[in-house]
Motif scaffolding. Structure first.
Motif, PDB file in Angstrom:
ATOM      1  N   VAL A 132      -7.409  19.559 -66.129  1.00 29.88           N
ATOM      2  CA  VAL A 132      -8.500  19.506 -65.155  1.00 29.88           C
ATOM      3  C   VAL A 132      -8.005  19.956 -63.776  1.00 29.88           C
ATOM      4  O   VAL A 132      -8.653  20.757 -63.084  1.00 29.88           O
ATOM      5  N   LEU A 133      -6.835  19.463 -63.369  1.00 28.43           N
ATOM      6  CA  LEU A 133      -6.269  19.821 -62.062  1.00 28.43           C
ATOM      7  C   LEU A 133      -5.992  21.323 -61.980  1.00 28.43           C
ATOM      8  O   LEU A 133      -6.256  21.956 -60.952  1.00 28.43           O
ATOM      9  N   ALA A 134      -5.466  21.894 -63.064  1.00 32.07           N
ATOM     10  CA  ALA A 134      -5.121  23.318 -63.071  1.00 32.07           C
ATOM     11  C   ALA A 134      -6.365  24.192 -62.936  1.00 32.07           C
ATOM     12  O   ALA A 134      -6.411  25.120 -62.119  1.00 32.07           O
ATOM     13  N   VAL A 135      -7.387  23.916 -63.741  1.00 37.99           N
ATOM     14  CA  VAL A 135      -8.597  24.740 -63.718  1.00 37.99           C
ATOM     15  C   VAL A 135      -9.298  24.626 -62.368  1.00 37.99           C
ATOM     16  O   VAL A 135      -9.721  25.637 -61.777  1.00 37.99           O
ATOM     17  N   LEU A 136      -9.412  23.416 -61.842  1.00 37.76           N
ATOM     18  CA  LEU A 136     -10.054  23.225 -60.541  1.00 37.76           C
ATOM     19  C   LEU A 136      -9.269  23.921 -59.430  1.00 37.76           C
ATOM     20  O   LEU A 136      -9.857  24.529 -58.527  1.00 37.76           O
ATOM     21  N   SER A 137      -7.943  23.848 -59.499  1.00 39.90           N
ATOM     22  CA  SER A 137      -7.113  24.478 -58.467  1.00 39.90           C
ATOM     23  C   SER A 137      -7.244  25.994 -58.497  1.00 39.90           C
ATOM     24  O   SER A 137      -7.345  26.643 -57.446  1.00 39.90           O
ATOM     25  N   LEU A 138      -7.231  26.574 -59.694  1.00 39.34           N
ATOM     26  CA  LEU A 138      -7.402  28.023 -59.816  1.00 39.34           C
ATOM     27  C   LEU A 138      -8.763  28.459 -59.277  1.00 39.34           C
ATOM     28  O   LEU A 138      -8.872  29.483 -58.585  1.00 39.34           O
ATOM     29  N   ALA A 139      -9.792  27.678 -59.567  1.00 41.88           N
ATOM     30  CA  ALA A 139     -11.140  28.052 -59.143  1.00 41.88           C
ATOM     31  C   ALA A 139     -11.322  27.878 -57.642  1.00 41.88           C
ATOM     32  O   ALA A 139     -11.669  28.830 -56.922  1.00 41.88           O
ATOM     33  N   VAL A 140     -11.066  26.676 -57.147  1.00 42.12           N
ATOM     34  CA  VAL A 140     -11.297  26.381 -55.728  1.00 42.12           C
ATOM     35  C   VAL A 140     -10.356  27.183 -54.839  1.00 42.12           C
ATOM     36  O   VAL A 140     -10.772  27.745 -53.813  1.00 42.12           O
ATOM     37  N   GLY A 141      -9.076  27.246 -55.214  1.00 42.98           N
ATOM     38  CA  GLY A 141      -8.104  27.967 -54.397  1.00 42.98           C
ATOM     39  C   GLY A 141      -8.443  29.426 -54.231  1.00 42.98           C
ATOM     40  O   GLY A 141      -8.501  29.956 -53.111  1.00 42.98           O
ATOM     41  N   ASN A 142      -8.699  30.114 -55.337  1.00 44.93           N
ATOM     42  CA  ASN A 142      -8.966  31.559 -55.273  1.00 44.93           C
ATOM     43  C   ASN A 142     -10.319  31.881 -54.646  1.00 44.93           C
ATOM     44  O   ASN A 142     -10.439  32.833 -53.860  1.00 44.93           O
ATOM     45  N   LEU A 143     -11.345  31.121 -54.969  1.00 45.04           N
ATOM     46  CA  LEU A 143     -12.679  31.422 -54.448  1.00 45.04           C
ATOM     47  C   LEU A 143     -12.779  31.112 -52.952  1.00 45.04           C
ATOM     48  O   LEU A 143     -13.387  31.873 -52.191  1.00 45.04           O
ATOM     49  N   THR A 144     -12.173  30.011 -52.529  1.00 44.80           N
ATOM     50  CA  THR A 144     -12.273  29.630 -51.119  1.00 44.80           C
ATOM     51  C   THR A 144     -11.411  30.518 -50.232  1.00 44.80           C
ATOM     52  O   THR A 144     -11.765  30.774 -49.077  1.00 44.80           O
ATOM     53  N   TYR A 146      -4.925  28.063 -49.220  1.00 45.94           N
ATOM     54  CA  TYR A 146      -5.739  28.067 -50.442  1.00 45.94           C
ATOM     55  C   TYR A 146      -5.036  28.852 -51.552  1.00 45.94           C
ATOM     56  O   TYR A 146      -5.185  28.532 -52.740  1.00 45.94           O
ATOM     57  N   SER A 147      -4.272  29.863 -51.170  1.00 37.07           N
ATOM     58  CA  SER A 147      -3.463  30.591 -52.147  1.00 37.07           C
ATOM     59  C   SER A 147      -2.451  29.651 -52.805  1.00 37.07           C
ATOM     60  O   SER A 147      -2.236  29.691 -54.015  1.00 37.07           O
ATOM     61  N   THR A 148      -1.832  28.781 -51.987  1.00 39.54           N
ATOM     62  CA  THR A 148      -0.877  27.799 -52.513  1.00 39.54           C
ATOM     63  C   THR A 148      -1.531  26.890 -53.549  1.00 39.54           C
ATOM     64  O   THR A 148      -0.944  26.589 -54.596  1.00 39.54           O
ATOM     65  N   ILE A 149      -2.758  26.459 -53.247  1.00 37.19           N
ATOM     66  CA  ILE A 149      -3.487  25.597 -54.181  1.00 37.19           C
ATOM     67  C   ILE A 149      -3.651  26.301 -55.529  1.00 37.19           C
ATOM     68  O   ILE A 149      -3.424  25.715 -56.591  1.00 37.19           O
ATOM     69  N   ALA A 150      -4.047  27.579 -55.485  1.00 37.71           N
ATOM     70  CA  ALA A 150      -4.223  28.353 -56.721  1.00 37.71           C
ATOM     71  C   ALA A 150      -2.889  28.558 -57.443  1.00 37.71           C
ATOM     72  O   ALA A 150      -2.813  28.462 -58.676  1.00 37.71           O
ATOM     73  N   GLN A 151      -1.831  28.841 -56.669  1.00 41.41           N
ATOM     74  CA  GLN A 151      -0.517  29.071 -57.286  1.00 41.41           C
ATOM     75  C   GLN A 151      -0.001  27.806 -57.970  1.00 41.41           C
ATOM     76  O   GLN A 151       0.604  27.875 -59.045  1.00 41.41           O
ATOM     77  N   MET A 152      -0.249  26.647 -57.363  1.00 41.75           N
ATOM     78  CA  MET A 152       0.171  25.395 -57.986  1.00 41.75           C
ATOM     79  C   MET A 152      -0.622  25.129 -59.272  1.00 41.75           C
ATOM     80  O   MET A 152      -0.163  24.422 -60.160  1.00 41.75           O
ATOM     81  N   VAL A 186       7.423  45.469 -46.705  1.00 41.79           N
ATOM     82  CA  VAL A 186       7.872  44.148 -47.165  1.00 41.79           C
ATOM     83  C   VAL A 186       6.679  43.226 -47.383  1.00 41.79           C
ATOM     84  O   VAL A 186       6.576  42.541 -48.416  1.00 41.79           O
ATOM     85  N   MET A 187       5.746  43.205 -46.427  1.00 45.93           N
ATOM     86  CA  MET A 187       4.569  42.347 -46.570  1.00 45.93           C
ATOM     87  C   MET A 187       3.708  42.796 -47.754  1.00 45.93           C
ATOM     88  O   MET A 187       3.138  41.956 -48.468  1.00 45.93           O
ATOM     89  N   THR A 188       3.630  44.095 -47.985  1.00 45.71           N
ATOM     90  CA  THR A 188       2.880  44.607 -49.134  1.00 45.71           C
ATOM     91  C   THR A 188       3.501  44.128 -50.441  1.00 45.71           C
ATOM     92  O   THR A 188       2.793  43.687 -51.361  1.00 45.71           O
ATOM     93  N   VAL A 189       4.822  44.180 -50.511  1.00 45.86           N
ATOM     94  CA  VAL A 189       5.539  43.697 -51.702  1.00 45.86           C
ATOM     95  C   VAL A 189       5.250  42.211 -51.932  1.00 45.86           C
ATOM     96  O   VAL A 189       4.986  41.766 -53.059  1.00 45.86           O
ATOM     97  N   LEU A 190       5.278  41.429 -50.850  1.00 49.12           N
ATOM     98  CA  LEU A 190       5.041  39.990 -50.967  1.00 49.12           C
ATOM     99  C   LEU A 190       3.610  39.694 -51.416  1.00 49.12           C
ATOM    100  O   LEU A 190       3.375  38.815 -52.254  1.00 49.12           O
ATOM    101  N   MET A 191       2.649  40.423 -50.856  1.00 51.24           N
ATOM    102  CA  MET A 191       1.255  40.234 -51.257  1.00 51.24           C
ATOM    103  C   MET A 191       1.042  40.629 -52.718  1.00 51.24           C
ATOM    104  O   MET A 191       0.340  39.941 -53.466  1.00 51.24           O
ATOM    105  N   PHE A 192       1.649  41.738 -53.137  1.00 49.87           N
ATOM    106  CA  PHE A 192       1.550  42.168 -54.535  1.00 49.87           C
ATOM    107  C   PHE A 192       2.162  41.130 -55.467  1.00 49.87           C
ATOM    108  O   PHE A 192       1.648  40.876 -56.563  1.00 49.87           O
ATOM    109  N   SER A 193       3.267  40.513 -55.035  1.00 47.18           N
ATOM    110  CA  SER A 193       3.921  39.498 -55.862  1.00 47.18           C
ATOM    111  C   SER A 193       3.022  38.276 -56.017  1.00 47.18           C
ATOM    112  O   SER A 193       2.861  37.746 -57.124  1.00 47.18           O
ATOM    113  N   LEU A 194       2.421  37.820 -54.923  1.00 50.02           N
ATOM    114  CA  LEU A 194       1.523  36.669 -54.997  1.00 50.02           C
ATOM    115  C   LEU A 194       0.301  36.977 -55.853  1.00 50.02           C
ATOM    116  O   LEU A 194      -0.225  36.101 -56.549  1.00 50.02           O
ATOM    117  N   ALA A 195      -0.147  38.244 -55.818  1.00 46.38           N
ATOM    118  CA  ALA A 195      -1.310  38.639 -56.617  1.00 46.38           C
ATOM    119  C   ALA A 195      -0.957  38.833 -58.088  1.00 46.38           C
ATOM    120  O   ALA A 195      -1.854  38.887 -58.935  1.00 46.38           O
TER     121      ALA A 195
END
Length: 500
Positions: free
Chosen positions: A283-295, A308-314, A391-400
């Protein structure tokens, strides 16, 4: 190989950090502001010294218990500690100029920023190596008290003071949840030692209702520390309101310690309750993926977006944790446990290594009186500094999760673990939310490369920060192209830890 000992060799790293932090606090009292760099150097040397002790322990491959089995030095603990030192060290390099310009290392404050960072690190080390509910809780509180003070370090800054109040009140509530859950588990099993709790449930049984209630409170407390939905309310406000240097101290190394604490309690102490806590984590995982990414899509403040990205990543870390035990014929089967838990560990490490770079770049663009925490502040970065835009592009691509960055390999490892349990729908859901999340990461890339700069001021940063930032970006690519060593190290560490 498992050993029980009464000597202090397994805790040399913790003792070294404690003594060094106390010494640095005293030495700093006699330093003038012009010599504040001495405190900085001593703090980095402390991290190097602790790394030497932990690396020596890691090389032995042994699991050693001490302090009446309340503390364990095993391969997982030593590996996570090494990455914790690395994260804190990189954070301090990135933060030095930022904190100095904002008066966080001058006047009455002095070197408290570094000392509090070391005490927070000490708490994280105890959380990583705790083999008792009591030692885990003490480590958590040591880290929490240090980070509460760090958030409030800029006493003349209204946003920081507000963030500190929110963090303190909600953090205290979460600690209460955790402590109440621990007390219920103690009442059901008669022990606080993780190994004794497992043995008691296996041999003598325990009241299942009391254990489930205790488990609910424990998971709630752990979920707060990881910042997952619905215990995420503090994350965006505290990330945005804290000085960026402190935000990085909150969003980096503590995630590794919280992961270790979650694994210690749920996997090592309560494996018989796996079916119960897996449902909670689902439940925590699905809610985190949804709320984190959408918000995150709606955010214009980049620190709030990354919160909010951190919430989704967790949420992805939770996916790895819930894939460890599979129900086969009505009975739990732990055959998938090592790959699943190692994928969650690998994901936590790759997330932390990436997020330190993103917040480091925010601090790199900031200057006295200017925070650079809005999306528009990244406009035209490619024209001001092409290399750091890369460098920032690489980091953003990694998070995505774009290949060949290490973020892609982390997501791939977790999805493999999830599909091995037969929960294909869950893997598909995670992929869909990751695609949604890619929008706000790619938006940062678009702003950097295709928009005109809103500020043409030259970027002036210390040489050490530029070097570390470059290495950080290159490492994200190399660990994605050649992930075998880190993945293998995580798998070996988890296997050896679970075997004992």
């Amino acid at each position: 190989m498992t050993q029980m000992t009464t000597n202090l060799i397994p805790v040399y790293a913790e003792i070294f950090v404690l003594v060094a932090a106390s010494a640095i606090l005293l030495i700093d009292m006699f330093l003038s502001e012009s010599k504040r760099s001495v405190t900085y150097v001593l703090t980095l040397l402390t991290l190097v010294g602790a790394a030497v002790f932990s690396f020596a322990d890691l090389n032995t491959g042994a699991t050693v218990f001490t302090f009446n089995n309340m503390f364990v030095a095993d391969p997982m603990a030593n590996l996570l500690k090494l990455f914790t030192y690395l994260t804190v060290g990189v954070t301090l390099v990135y933060s030095r100029q930022y904190a100095t310009e904002r008066g966080m290392m001058s006047g009455n404050l002095g070197g408290e920023f570094y000392v509090l960072a070391l005490f927070a690190l000490l708490g994280q080390m105890i959380m990583i190596s705790g083999n008792s509910m009591l030692s885990l809780y003490l480590g958590l509180e040591l880290q929490s008290l240090a980070t509460y003070a760090l958030v409030a370090l800029r006493r003349d800054h209204a946003a920081s003071t507000e963030a500190a109040m929110k963090y303190f009140v909600l953090g205290s509530l979460a600690s209460g949840f955790l402590l109440y859950g621990i007390s219920m588990v103690y009442g059901a099993t008669g022990s606080l030692l993780l190994t004794d709790i497992t043995a008691h449930i296996a041999t003598q049984g325990a009241n299942h209702t009391i254990l489930v209630f205790g488990l609910v409170f424990i998971v709630a407390g752990l979920a707060f520390k990881l910042g997952v939905v619905p215990f995420h309310m503090w994350v965006p406000d505290v990330y945005q309101g804290s000085p960026t240097a402190v935000t990085l101290l909150l969003g980096g190394a503590p995630k590794l310690a919280a992961f270790a604490m979650m694994l210690r309690i749920l996997v090592e102490a309560l494996p018989q309750m796996a079916i119960d806590w897996q449902q909670m984590l689902l439940v925590l995982a699905v809610l985190s993926l949804a709320v984190g990414n959408l918000t995150a899509i709606a955010q214009t403040n980049i620190k709030r977006m990354l919160a909010y990205s951190t919430i989704a990543q967790m949420g992805f870390v939770m996916l790895g944790m819930l894939a460890g035990v599979v129900v086969v014929g009505g009975e739990p089967n732990a055959a998938n446990s090592a790959p699943a838990y190692s994928s969650a560990m690998y994901y936590a490490i790759t997330y932390v290594l990436t997020t330190v770079g993103t917040f480091g770049l925010i601090m790199m663009l900031a200057r006295a009186g200017f925070e650079a925490d809005e999306l528009v502040d990244f406009k035209g970065l490619s024209k001001r500094s092409p290399w750091f835009a890369v460098v920032m592009t690489v980091l953003m691509f990694s998070l995505a999760g774009v290949p060949p960055m290490m973020g892609f390999m982390a997501k791939w490892a977790v999805l493999q673990a999830v599909t091995a349990t037969g929960q294909i729908w869950l893997a598909v859901l995670a992929v869909l939310f990751s695609l949604i999340g890619a929008f706000y990461y790619l938006r940062v890339v678009k702003v950097m490369w295709f928009d005109e700069p809103a500020d043409a001021t030259a970027i002036s940063t210390p040489f050490d920060m530029r070097v570390v930032m470059s290495i950080n970006g290159i490492a994200v690519v190399l660990l994605g192209v050649m992930p075998g060593a880190l993945l293998g190290a995580c798998l070996t560490a988890i296997k050896q830890t679970l075997a004992t």
